[in-house]
Design an enzyme around this catalytic site. Structure first.
Site, PDB file in Angstrom:
ATOM      1  N   PRO A 133       0.686  -1.349  -0.229  1.00 58.72           N
ATOM      2  CA  PRO A 133      -0.152   0.018  -0.016  1.00 58.72           C
ATOM      3  C   PRO A 133       0.715   1.259   0.027  1.00 58.72           C
ATOM      4  O   PRO A 133       1.036   2.012   0.890  1.00 58.72           O
ATOM      5  CB  PRO A 133      -1.009  -0.119   1.259  1.00 58.72           C
ATOM      6  CG  PRO A 133       0.009  -0.751   2.156  1.00 58.72           C
ATOM      7  CD  PRO A 133       0.691  -1.982   1.369  1.00 58.72           C
ATOM      8  N   CYS A 134       1.402   1.419  -0.867  1.00 55.41           N
ATOM      9  CA  CYS A 134       1.997   2.933  -1.224  1.00 55.41           C
ATOM     10  C   CYS A 134       1.214   4.002  -1.088  1.00 55.41           C
ATOM     11  O   CYS A 134       1.787   5.214  -0.902  1.00 55.41           O
ATOM     12  CB  CYS A 134       3.091   2.764  -2.537  1.00 55.41           C
ATOM     13  SG  CYS A 134       2.225   2.310  -3.984  1.00 55.41           S
ATOM     14  N   HIS A 135       0.146   3.979  -1.507  1.00 56.50           N
ATOM     15  CA  HIS A 135      -0.974   4.864  -1.416  1.00 56.50           C
ATOM     16  C   HIS A 135      -1.116   5.548   0.044  1.00 56.50           C
ATOM     17  O   HIS A 135      -1.786   6.734   0.233  1.00 56.50           O
ATOM     18  CB  HIS A 135      -2.224   4.464  -2.142  1.00 56.50           C
ATOM     19  CG  HIS A 135      -3.009   3.554  -1.209  1.00 56.50           C
ATOM     20  ND1 HIS A 135      -2.579   2.115  -1.526  1.00 56.50           N
ATOM     21  CD2 HIS A 135      -3.889   3.453  -0.475  1.00 56.50           C
ATOM     22  CE1 HIS A 135      -3.557   1.394  -0.844  1.00 56.50           C
ATOM     23  NE2 HIS A 135      -4.315   2.271  -0.100  1.00 56.50           N
TER      24      HIS A 135
END
EC number: 2.1.1.63
Length: 177
Positions: A133-135
């Site tokens: 989850p880089c967001h």
């Protein structure tokens, strides 16, 4: 061998890639670094890993936190792998800053400091969007920066997870941070 198939998410079409070990890529069409690790030779065919990834995405886009993770096989340097492992620990619906990730890395590596910019480079080159989850990574001041899929998709993903957006800074188009 690498296998690929498409997934039509509510916020854009995605390309999935997997080898025999796990998912190697999950990209929004047209995103920065789109399929840049995808080998020229790949077979468009849904495998068990890709089917499991579709199920994960179906649960995620229904607004629920998936209770399982498909097998993952991201390729990258030791540094990038360490950053991606930290990303996998960010709880659903929460955010972390690049600086906080850098601090975690200094603790893990028992070093004196780590560059938040280096962390940003590793986060930006994450090939498995959403699942890694880089967001959920934001700037120190809460700014929504640096999402390869685009800020609009980052906002949509955070809203889907019911992140409190009131403390985050959403830059206007053309605004330098």
């Amino acid at each position: 061998m690498v296998y690929t198939c498409n997934y039509n998410s509510p916020i854009g079409n995605m390309l999935m890639a997997a080898d025999e070990i796990g998912l190697t890529g999950l990209w929004f069409e047209g995103q920065k670094y789109f399929a840049n690790t995808l080998p020229d030779e790949h077979i468009p065919q849904e495998t068990e890993i890709l089917a499991e990834t579709k199920k994960w995405l179906d649960v995620y886009f229904s607004g629920e936190e998936p209770k399982f993770t498909p097998p993952l096989h991201p390729e990258g340097s030791t540094f990038r792998q360490a950053v991606w492992q930290i990303l996998l620990q960010i709880p659903y619906g929460q955010t972390i800053t690049y600086g906080e990730i850098a601090c975690k890395l200094t603790e893990m590596k028992n070093s004196s400091r780590m560059s938040a910019q280096a962390v940003g480079g590793a986060v930006g080159h994450n090939e498995i969007s959403i699942i890694i989850p880089c967001h959920r990574v934001v700037g120190t001041n809460g700014s929504l920066t640096g999402y390869a899929g685009g800020i609009d998709k980052k906002i949509s993903l955070l809203e889907l997870e019911h992140v409190d957006m009131s403390s985050l800074f959403i830059p206007k188009k053309g605004t330098a941070l």
